[in-house]
Design an enzyme around this catalytic site. Structure first.
Site, PDB file in Angstrom:
ATOM      1  N   ARG A   1       1.100  -1.556   0.048  1.00 17.87           N
ATOM      2  CA  ARG A   1       0.234   0.531  -0.286  1.00 17.87           C
ATOM      3  C   ARG A   1       0.867   1.321  -0.029  1.00 17.87           C
ATOM      4  O   ARG A   1       0.577   2.422  -0.771  1.00 17.87           O
ATOM      5  CB  ARG A   1      -1.012   0.229   1.197  1.00 17.87           C
ATOM      6  CG  ARG A   1      -1.782  -1.133   1.078  1.00 17.87           C
ATOM      7  CD  ARG A   1      -3.150  -1.083   1.888  1.00 17.87           C
ATOM      8  NE  ARG A   1      -4.126  -1.994   1.633  1.00 17.87           N
ATOM      9  CZ  ARG A   1      -4.761  -2.394   2.599  1.00 17.87           C
ATOM     10  NH1 ARG A   1      -5.176  -1.548   3.618  1.00 17.87           N
ATOM     11  NH2 ARG A   1      -6.099  -3.538   2.341  1.00 17.87           N
TER      12      ARG A   1
ATOM     13  N   ASP B   1     -16.064   7.033  10.470  1.00 16.42           N
ATOM     14  CA  ASP B   1     -15.236   5.755   9.643  1.00 16.42           C
ATOM     15  C   ASP B   1     -13.511   6.572  10.181  1.00 16.42           C
ATOM     16  O   ASP B   1     -13.744   7.890  10.031  1.00 16.42           O
ATOM     17  CB  ASP B   1     -15.005   5.625   8.181  1.00 16.42           C
ATOM     18  CG  ASP B   1     -14.024   4.415   8.196  1.00 16.42           C
ATOM     19  OD1 ASP B   1     -14.568   3.172   8.623  1.00 16.42           O
ATOM     20  OD2 ASP B   1     -12.379   4.651   8.116  1.00 16.42           O
TER      21      ASP B   1
END
Length: 268
Positions: free
Chosen positions: A35, A139
């Protein structure tokens, strides 16, 4: 793909833990490297270790947000763990329509890209219509919140969605959006998304009849879990219900709750 050195991995995971409260294990080193590689390429840095060095040296807040977004991105789907939605339907069936106490409010506390919150909204829409309820999704990841607000998803994410709900509350994509669905605007307007870190002071989002806190506690040790659950319970009404992931248990955290169904709790 450039491998991530142990020192760089420790630097990134320490920063990530400080921001999110989540401790990534050594087993996640390859995932973190993959990532970060994408972020390094976007910055024109070919070597992942060099990117980490740049990140730590500059302390660029916007770049740190990108790192947190990348490391908290998890694919989810509509009506995940369907037993909870069946429980919600039964509970609503027993609830008198228009009962006193204002709008029926549900908090999707770790809403990721929004599928859970919209799944809840579909069930509430079937019961209440388009008034008398609200869903809030929060979130840690700003990227996930942005995705949730758009309400546009691959059709594959709706593989567990009952067909009548799919037809009533979703629009099928055409042209550039072939293979995708969009949550209907009238449903989206009753679902609000914002950023929140469950390990920090919570935003002022009010009190809730239900809180879905699913598939997030698995990332924390017991003290971390207890801290989050205690904080979240302050937003649950006295007669409200807390839903956790079926692979998660809060029974051993010393918190005064009573299980009323698998992975469903109320205040003791």
């Amino acid at each position: 793909m450039t491998m991530l050195s142990k020192n760089s991995f420790q630097a990134v995971t320490t920063m990530f833990r400080q921001v999110s409260g989540i401790q990534l294990s050594d087993a996640k080193q390859a995932l973190v490297a993959g990532r970060l590689q994408k972020l390094a390429q976007a910055r024109g840095v070919r070597d992942v270790d060099a990117y980490v060095e740049l990140l730590m040296r500059e302390g660029d807040a916007q770049e740190l947000v990108k790192v947190v977004d990348k490391l908290t991105t998890n694919e989810t789907y509509f009506f995940r763990e369907p037993q909870h939605f069946e429980h919600l339907k039964r509970m609503l069936a027993e609830r008198r329509a228009g009962a006193a106490g204002g709008d029926f409010r549900v908090w999707s506390a770790a809403s990721s890209s929004g599928e859970e919150a919209y799944s809840i909204a579909m069930v509430l829409g079937e019961h209440f219509g388009l008034r008398g309820w609200q869903v809030i999704g929060t979130d840690l990841s700003t990227a996930m919140v942005d995705t949730a607000r758009r309400g546009l998803y691959p059709l594959e994410r709706a593989r567990l969605t009952p067909t009548p709900l799919l037809k009533r509350w979703c629009l099928k994509g055409h042209g550039d959006n072939t293979g995708k669905l969009m949550v209907a605007p009238e449903l989206r307007q009753l679902v609000r998304f914002e950023c929140a870190n469950l390990t920090r002071t919570l935003p002022e989002i009010g009190q809730f009849d239900l809180v879905f806190l699913r598939n997030v506690l698995i990332y924390f040790d017991n003290p971390g879990k207890a801290d989050i659950v205690k904080r979240v319970l302050t937003r649950l009404k006295p007669d409200g219900l807390l839903f956790t992931g079926h692979a998660e248990s809060i029974a051993n955290l010393g918190i005064p709750t009573v299980a009323v169904a698998p992975a469903v709790y109320r205040h003791a």
